[in-house]
Scaffold this active site. Structure first.
Site, mmCIF file in Angstrom:
data_model
loop_
_atom_site.group_PDB
_atom_site.id
_atom_site.type_symbol
_atom_site.label_atom_id
_atom_site.label_comp_id
_atom_site.label_asym_id
_atom_site.label_seq_id
_atom_site.Cartn_x
_atom_site.Cartn_y
_atom_site.Cartn_z
ATOM 1 N N PHE A 164 -21.240 -34.888 -0.908
ATOM 2 C CA PHE A 164 -21.548 -34.544 0.849
ATOM 3 C C PHE A 164 -23.105 -33.378 2.072
ATOM 4 C CE2 PHE A 164 -16.892 -32.566 0.117
ATOM 5 C CZ PHE A 164 -16.100 -33.621 0.417
ATOM 6 N N HIS A 196 -29.559 -30.861 13.384
ATOM 7 C CA HIS A 196 -28.727 -32.259 12.655
ATOM 8 C C HIS A 196 -28.938 -32.942 12.131
ATOM 9 C CE1 HIS A 196 -27.038 -35.916 13.653
ATOM 10 N NE2 HIS A 196 -25.210 -36.013 13.217
ATOM 11 N N HIS A 207 -8.925 -32.280 15.377
ATOM 12 C CA HIS A 207 -10.205 -32.631 15.915
ATOM 13 C C HIS A 207 -10.339 -33.801 17.201
ATOM 14 C CE1 HIS A 207 -12.546 -30.037 12.402
ATOM 15 N NE2 HIS A 207 -11.568 -29.598 12.735
ATOM 16 N N SER A 234 -10.553 -19.636 9.722
ATOM 17 C CA SER A 234 -10.017 -20.559 10.671
ATOM 18 C C SER A 234 -10.113 -21.445 9.031
ATOM 19 C CB SER A 234 -10.068 -21.365 11.386
ATOM 20 O OG SER A 234 -11.369 -21.422 11.869
ATOM 21 N N HIS A 247 -15.205 -20.038 9.088
ATOM 22 C CA HIS A 247 -14.288 -21.372 9.225
ATOM 23 C C HIS A 247 -14.861 -21.928 8.321
ATOM 24 C CE1 HIS A 247 -12.568 -24.657 10.960
ATOM 25 N NE2 HIS A 247 -13.527 -25.840 9.989
ATOM 26 N N GLU A 281 -9.662 -25.600 7.700
ATOM 27 C CA GLU A 281 -10.289 -26.650 7.910
ATOM 28 C C GLU A 281 -9.019 -27.540 6.594
ATOM 29 O OE1 GLU A 281 -13.578 -27.940 10.195
ATOM 30 O OE2 GLU A 281 -13.889 -29.736 8.422
ATOM 31 N N TYR A 322 -25.912 -26.867 14.569
ATOM 32 C CA TYR A 322 -26.123 -26.813 13.453
ATOM 33 C C TYR A 322 -27.622 -25.944 12.601
ATOM 34 C CZ TYR A 322 -23.542 -31.157 13.762
ATOM 35 O OH TYR A 322 -22.383 -31.759 13.919
ATOM 36 N N ARG A 370 -18.768 -35.865 18.290
ATOM 37 C CA ARG A 370 -19.444 -37.132 17.934
ATOM 38 C C ARG A 370 -18.353 -37.972 17.298
ATOM 39 N NH1 ARG A 370 -24.984 -39.407 16.700
ATOM 40 N NH2 ARG A 370 -24.151 -38.818 14.477
ATOM 41 N N GLY A 371 -18.422 -37.295 15.942
ATOM 42 C CA GLY A 371 -18.111 -38.215 14.997
ATOM 43 C C GLY A 371 -19.711 -38.630 14.587
ATOM 44 N N ASP A 372 -19.302 -39.297 13.184
ATOM 45 C CA ASP A 372 -20.726 -39.694 12.921
ATOM 46 C C ASP A 372 -20.276 -42.007 12.249
ATOM 47 O OD1 ASP A 372 -22.378 -38.355 11.800
ATOM 48 O OD2 ASP A 372 -20.905 -37.894 9.888
ATOM 49 N N GLN A 409 -21.675 -26.678 11.100
ATOM 50 C CA GLN A 409 -22.409 -27.448 9.962
ATOM 51 C C GLN A 409 -22.079 -26.145 8.481
ATOM 52 O OE1 GLN A 409 -21.273 -29.450 7.969
ATOM 53 N NE2 GLN A 409 -22.406 -31.095 8.584
ATOM 54 N N THR A 412 -9.335 -32.485 10.523
ATOM 55 C CA THR A 412 -10.649 -33.383 11.647
ATOM 56 C C THR A 412 -9.930 -35.198 11.571
ATOM 57 O OG1 THR A 412 -10.830 -34.615 8.767
ATOM 58 C CG2 THR A 412 -11.614 -32.535 9.200
HETATM 59 P P1 FAD Z 1 -23.864 -34.368 19.013
HETATM 60 O O1 FAD Z 1 -23.721 -33.458 19.865
HETATM 61 O O2 FAD Z 1 -23.229 -35.382 20.590
HETATM 62 O O3 FAD Z 1 -24.575 -35.023 18.409
HETATM 63 C C1 FAD Z 1 -24.794 -35.437 17.313
HETATM 64 C C2 FAD Z 1 -26.552 -35.727 17.722
HETATM 65 O O4 FAD Z 1 -27.097 -36.350 18.652
HETATM 66 C C3 FAD Z 1 -27.317 -35.194 17.184
HETATM 67 O O5 FAD Z 1 -28.548 -34.710 16.843
HETATM 68 C C4 FAD Z 1 -27.652 -33.951 18.538
HETATM 69 O O6 FAD Z 1 -28.591 -33.171 18.551
HETATM 70 C C5 FAD Z 1 -28.417 -35.520 19.742
HETATM 71 N N1 FAD Z 1 -28.145 -35.346 20.692
HETATM 72 C C6 FAD Z 1 -27.234 -35.121 21.911
HETATM 73 N N2 FAD Z 1 -27.351 -35.720 22.482
HETATM 74 C C7 FAD Z 1 -28.763 -35.688 22.857
HETATM 75 C C8 FAD Z 1 -29.247 -36.868 24.185
HETATM 76 N N3 FAD Z 1 -28.441 -36.185 25.730
HETATM 77 N N4 FAD Z 1 -30.063 -37.472 23.594
HETATM 78 C C9 FAD Z 1 -30.934 -37.749 22.710
HETATM 79 N N5 FAD Z 1 -29.882 -37.113 22.207
HETATM 80 C C10 FAD Z 1 -28.826 -35.969 21.764
HETATM 81 N N6 FAD Z 1 -17.037 -35.940 11.982
HETATM 82 C C11 FAD Z 1 -15.649 -36.375 12.325
HETATM 83 O O7 FAD Z 1 -15.799 -37.432 12.170
HETATM 84 N N7 FAD Z 1 -14.462 -36.022 11.868
HETATM 85 C C12 FAD Z 1 -14.904 -34.991 12.374
HETATM 86 O O8 FAD Z 1 -13.267 -34.280 12.530
HETATM 87 C C13 FAD Z 1 -15.678 -34.125 11.480
HETATM 88 N N8 FAD Z 1 -14.995 -32.560 12.210
HETATM 89 C C14 FAD Z 1 -16.707 -31.785 11.992
HETATM 90 C C15 FAD Z 1 -16.525 -29.872 12.496
HETATM 91 C C16 FAD Z 1 -17.534 -29.270 12.398
HETATM 92 C C17 FAD Z 1 -17.377 -27.935 12.260
HETATM 93 C C18 FAD Z 1 -18.250 -30.307 11.535
HETATM 94 C C19 FAD Z 1 -19.980 -29.027 11.757
HETATM 95 C C20 FAD Z 1 -19.141 -31.116 11.856
HETATM 96 C C21 FAD Z 1 -17.367 -32.279 11.983
HETATM 97 N N9 FAD Z 1 -17.992 -33.434 11.895
HETATM 98 C C22 FAD Z 1 -16.791 -34.556 11.852
HETATM 99 C C23 FAD Z 1 -18.941 -34.317 11.470
HETATM 100 C C24 FAD Z 1 -19.922 -33.984 13.041
HETATM 101 O O9 FAD Z 1 -18.847 -35.262 13.795
HETATM 102 C C25 FAD Z 1 -21.178 -35.043 12.492
HETATM 103 O O10 FAD Z 1 -22.330 -34.349 11.923
HETATM 104 C C26 FAD Z 1 -22.045 -36.126 13.750
HETATM 105 O O11 FAD Z 1 -22.943 -37.330 13.153
HETATM 106 C C27 FAD Z 1 -22.261 -35.328 14.641
HETATM 107 O O12 FAD Z 1 -21.538 -34.473 15.810
HETATM 108 P P2 FAD Z 1 -21.478 -34.022 16.923
HETATM 109 O O13 FAD Z 1 -20.419 -33.425 17.547
HETATM 110 O O14 FAD Z 1 -22.634 -32.681 15.835
HETATM 111 O O15 FAD Z 1 -22.542 -34.411 18.131
#
Ligand code: FAD
Length: 293
Positions: free
Chosen positions: A208, A141, A69, A7, A258, A9, A137, A99-101, A168, A40
């Protein structure tokens, strides 16, 4: 090679020129016959409409299924539900749930806090309509409380309904294989597809990597630094490094690759060619779906 999930992106282009570049890039990458293109989503509002527009454009003009996404940061439940309906109407059947940043100054104000909450909501609202990918990750992360907690987070996302994960990017294959071992110990058995970042521009890569916590191994950083402004040498060395990485990943059993394209065809296409991922089909063309019959 068959059975691999390949795939590519993209990010949503902001200018007319960017839109043309994306169309050209997608046209070239169709030749790899990927399982999907993904687009994204800008956390905090920046490129959300851009994502929908880019998905629409690619859906209409490319034979490759498009996977949007969706991130939950800065989105209300209602906005998420509306976005899901839009994606369904566009014909998407796969989604990357994140979740997003969190943009600086936003705090933790989102209705949904973690990607696992988003996965749960997508399942509640749309049943089994979407194949859901989530992020993983291998180098952990940056905000994870511990390595174990981060693996556990992936398990929570899978239990909420995720079908597979995309990682990642990383340049140390051992990080990936070790992560798979840890996942297996935690009874996580969904496919975990490595995210591949081609090395094309050292300055961009450093930026990045600093932002997302991906490690550039010292030996790679030092070699890249030594090429200074010699773009051709950086690209040649980068291609060799990332090709070797992909080979190790695939020969070790990775379920696919990917590619983070940054909307450029050539770096990913060169890798795909070297890896033998190009099917012996005629060069792909962006065509209106209706004209395909
Ligand atoms: P989560 O899975 O929610 O994790 C975030 C953090 O919270 C981690 O440290 C996790 O360990 C912690 N956590 C989760 N649940 C809990 C809990 N219950 N209690 C305490 N801690 C917890 N970003 C964008 O903005 N747009 C995009 O399109 C985008 N595409 C991406 C595609 C891929 C393949 C990847 C790998 C990343 C992408 N990102 C994107 C980046 C991503 O949004 C960031 O890395 C973000 O900081 C974390 O998202 P996540 O979905 O991993 O979050």
């Amino acid at each position: 090679m068959t059975g691999l999930v390949t795939s590519f992106e993209f990010f949503p282009p902001k200018t007319e020129e960017g839109k043309i570049t994306l169309q050209k890039t997608a046209t070239q990458l169709v030749t790899v016959h990927p399982q999907f293109f993904s687009v994204t989503f800008g956390a905090g509002g920046s490129t959300q409409t851009g994502t929908i527009e880019a998905v629409e454009m690619l859906q209409q003009k490319s034979p490759v299924p498009v996977t949007p996404h969706l991130s939950c940061v800065g989105m209300s439940r209602q906005q998420i539900l509306e976005t899901l309906i839009t994606y369904q109407k566009l014909g998407a059947t796969r989604i990357v749930a994140l979740r997003g940043d969190i943009p600086s100054g936003m705090g933790q104000s989102s209705e949904l806090r973690y990607a696992s909450d988003l996965v749960k909501l997508i399942r509640e609202a749309t049943g089994q309509h979407f194949h859901i990918d989530v992020a993983a990750y291998p180098e952990f992360h940056p905000q994870a409380e511990s390595a174990y907690d981060d693996v556990l987070n992936l398990k929570i996302k899978v239990e909420a309904g995720a079908n597979s994960a995309i990682t990642q990017y990383f340049y140390n294959p051992d990080a990936y294989f070790n992560f798979l071992d840890e996942c297996a110990k935690c009874q996580i058995f969904v496919p975990i597809v490595p995210g591949i970042m081609p090395i094309n521009c050292f300055a961009k890569l450093t930026r990045f990597s600093d932002a997302c916590g991906a490690e550039i191994p010292r030996w790679i950083r030092k070699r890249l630094e030594s090429f200074r402004d010699d773009a051709a040498s950086i690209q040649a060395f980068g291609l060799e490094v990332v090709y070797n990485l992909c080979q190790r990943l695939l020969s070790g059993g990775a379920p696919g690759l990917h590619f983070y394209t940054l909307n450029q065809a050539e770096p990913s296409l060169n890798l795909a060619k070297m890896l033998g991922l190009l099917a012996a089909a005629p060069a792909g063309k962006l065509v209106e779906r209706s004209s395909q019959g």
